[in-house]
Design a protein around this motif. Structure first.
Motif, PDB file in Angstrom:
ATOM      1  N   PHE A 248       6.081   2.244   5.213  1.00  0.00           N
ATOM      2  CA  PHE A 248       5.361   1.501   4.185  1.00  0.00           C
ATOM      3  C   PHE A 248       4.151   0.845   4.827  1.00  0.00           C
ATOM      4  O   PHE A 248       4.047   0.755   6.055  1.00  0.00           O
ATOM      5  N   SER A 249       3.230   0.408   3.966  1.00  0.00           N
ATOM      6  CA  SER A 249       2.015  -0.163   4.522  1.00  0.00           C
ATOM      7  C   SER A 249       1.515  -1.279   3.619  1.00  0.00           C
ATOM      8  O   SER A 249       1.921  -1.404   2.459  1.00  0.00           O
ATOM      9  N   LEU A 250       0.621  -2.062   4.167  1.00  0.00           N
ATOM     10  CA  LEU A 250       0.007  -3.173   3.448  1.00  0.00           C
ATOM     11  C   LEU A 250      -1.504  -2.973   3.470  1.00  0.00           C
ATOM     12  O   LEU A 250      -2.061  -2.556   4.488  1.00  0.00           O
TER      13      LEU A 250
ATOM     14  N   SER B  45       0.861  -1.183   0.000  1.00  0.00           N
ATOM     15  CA  SER B  45       0.000   0.000   0.000  1.00  0.00           C
ATOM     16  C   SER B  45       0.904   1.241   0.000  1.00  0.00           C
ATOM     17  O   SER B  45       1.934   1.237  -0.683  1.00  0.00           O
ATOM     18  N   HIS B  46       0.586   2.248   0.776  1.00  0.00           N
ATOM     19  CA  HIS B  46       1.353   3.492   0.628  1.00  0.00           C
ATOM     20  C   HIS B  46       2.804   3.341   1.101  1.00  0.00           C
ATOM     21  O   HIS B  46       3.120   2.545   1.977  1.00  0.00           O
ATOM     22  N   ILE B  47       3.650   4.139   0.461  1.00  0.00           N
ATOM     23  CA  ILE B  47       5.093   4.140   0.744  1.00  0.00           C
ATOM     24  C   ILE B  47       5.560   5.593   0.798  1.00  0.00           C
ATOM     25  O   ILE B  47       5.049   6.436   0.073  1.00  0.00           O
TER      26      ILE B  47
ATOM     27  N   CYS C   2      -8.165  -4.635   6.081  1.00  0.00           N
ATOM     28  CA  CYS C   2      -6.901  -4.795   6.802  1.00  0.00           C
ATOM     29  C   CYS C   2      -5.887  -3.755   6.339  1.00  0.00           C
ATOM     30  O   CYS C   2      -5.653  -3.610   5.135  1.00  0.00           O
ATOM     31  N   HIS C   3      -5.304  -3.039   7.280  1.00  0.00           N
ATOM     32  CA  HIS C   3      -4.312  -2.028   6.916  1.00  0.00           C
ATOM     33  C   HIS C   3      -3.223  -2.020   7.983  1.00  0.00           C
ATOM     34  O   HIS C   3      -3.506  -1.777   9.151  1.00  0.00           O
ATOM     35  N   ILE C   4      -2.014  -2.304   7.550  1.00  0.00           N
ATOM     36  CA  ILE C   4      -0.880  -2.339   8.469  1.00  0.00           C
ATOM     37  C   ILE C   4       0.078  -1.219   8.076  1.00  0.00           C
ATOM     38  O   ILE C   4       0.483  -1.138   6.911  1.00  0.00           O
ATOM     39  N   ASP C   5       0.449  -0.367   9.020  1.00  0.00           N
ATOM     40  CA  ASP C   5       1.464   0.662   8.783  1.00  0.00           C
ATOM     41  C   ASP C   5       2.743   0.263   9.509  1.00  0.00           C
ATOM     42  O   ASP C   5       2.694  -0.122  10.684  1.00  0.00           O
ATOM     43  N   ILE C   6       3.874   0.376   8.797  1.00  0.00           N
ATOM     44  CA  ILE C   6       5.145  -0.058   9.385  1.00  0.00           C
ATOM     45  C   ILE C   6       6.227   0.984   9.111  1.00  0.00           C
ATOM     46  O   ILE C   6       6.745   1.074   8.000  1.00  0.00           O
TER      47      ILE C   6
HETATM   48 FE   LIG Z   1      -1.501   3.791   6.477  1.00  0.00          FE
END
Ligand SMILES: [Fe+2]
Length: 346
Positions: free
Chosen positions: A301-303, A264-266, A317-321
């Motif tokens: 980054f995210s998923l 997802s977003h980066i 589902c949204h994971i931010d890392i």
């Molecule tokens: Fe996010």
């Protein structure tokens, strides 16, 4: 640390002035059971001081039976606005929506923004809001970074821990989060201070290693054992490691949705008043973890979903890392070197 009403009203004044709120404008305040009472009360006073017309729309929470977490960002897609045309009509008729509920990543949010209404999300506790009250300098920093990212063809992230990620760009727009809404149809989040985009569909390749101390959101935890992710054709195909990898694998599998594993977003953090360490000082119930998302020099980054920028994935589902100690390059420019933002790109 408790915040005085006066200080939070001053912070609201700053955000509302930067967002162009003027006498006679229509401002809707969206609230739910998670809304902080002091944030709401002080917003109302600040809006009254500016001569704005206001309405409060309070909606019941949903998704409790579906989400494994109490974090409002842990289950996306449907919101209390879904199937509520009366509330949507009121929000679309507003110049500005103060989202004290968290409407992130929803079709309803898209529809409201398309009408020209601005939306400002504010859900962190008052002391985080006043520490990270946005400024014009915050915007300048993010816009400078956006200039580097707009039109770029490739982002890379590497680290001594083993991250080596190849992210082709160009398909999706660049999003600028600086904490206030100064254009029609703009969404932002107070607090923030980072730049992001999405990799081209199917293009992300490589390896991501979450090292000890890197942060997982919405788990709001610091990784104790490294987690290695394999990225193939835009999706994470393997998550390996110790206990932290096991916890992440079970959590993500609970959604039973292949799109949960999409890149997802980066982007990277640009907020010098945000800190990697603050998450360790808070109970998980108290914060969304915006310090972690925004601290200067992270590679965030995210998923999960990409519907926010017009893609087809709307997985809940949204994971931010946010990763520390990465070197991030955009085309031939280094924008973050070993976890430190480069001044001009080099
Ligand atoms: Fe996010």
């Amino acid at each position: 640390m408790a915040v005085s009403d006066y200080q939070l009203i001053q912070a609201w004044n700053q955000v509302l002035n930067l967002s162009g709120v003027q006498a006679g404008q229509m401002v809707s305040i969206l609230t739910s059971s998670s809304t902080h009472p002091q944030t709401l009360a002080t917003a109302r006073i600040a809006l009254a001081g500016l001569g704005a017309n206001m309405v409060q729309i309070d909606l019941p929470p949903i998704n409790a039976e579906l989400s494994l977490s109490r974090d409002v960002l842990a289950y996306l897609g449907t919101t209390p606005l879904t199937g509520n045309p009366a509330a949507i009509a009121a929000l679309k008729a507003s110049d500005l929506v103060l989202d004290l509920m968290t409407l992130l990543f929803s079709p309803e949010q898209h529809e409201i923004l398309q009408s020209g209404t601005k939306i400002l999300l504010a859900a962190e506790p008052p002391e985080v809001l006043v520490r990270l009250v946005p400024t014009l300098e915050d915007r300048d920093r993010v816009l400078q970074a956006a200039k580097i990212l707009e039109g770029a063809k490739l982002m890379r992230a590497v680290s001594d821990a083993g991250t080596d990620l190849h992210l082709p760009l160009g398909q999706y727009p660049v999003m600028k989060e600086y904490g206030f809404v100064d254009e029609p149809g703009r969404w932002d989040h107070w607090p923030s201070g980072f730049i992001l985009t999405w990799p081209n569909e199917g293009g992300a390749q490589g390896k991501i290693v979450l090292d000890r101390g890197d942060i997982l959101l919405p788990m709001k935890s610091y990784v104790a054992d490294p987690i290695e992710m394999t990225v193939e054709n835009g999706f994470v195909t393997r998550i390996e490691g110790g206990l932290d990898a096991d916890l992440l694998n079970e959590y993500m599998a609970s959604f039973d949705d292949p799109d949960a594993y999409a890149m997802s977003h980066i982007g990277w953090g640009l907020q010098p008043r945000a800190y990697w360490s603050t998450l360790g000082l808070y109970d998980k119930e108290q914060t969304l973890g915006m310090d972690a998302r925004a601290y200067a020099g992270n590679f965030l980054f995210s998923l999960g979903p990409n519907n926010e920028v017009g893609g087809s994935r709307s997985t809940p589902c949204h994971i931010d890392i946010p990763l520390r100690q990465c070197t991030v390059t955009v085309d031939d420019k280094t924008v973050v070197r070993r976890g430190v933002v480069c001044k001009e790109g080099s």
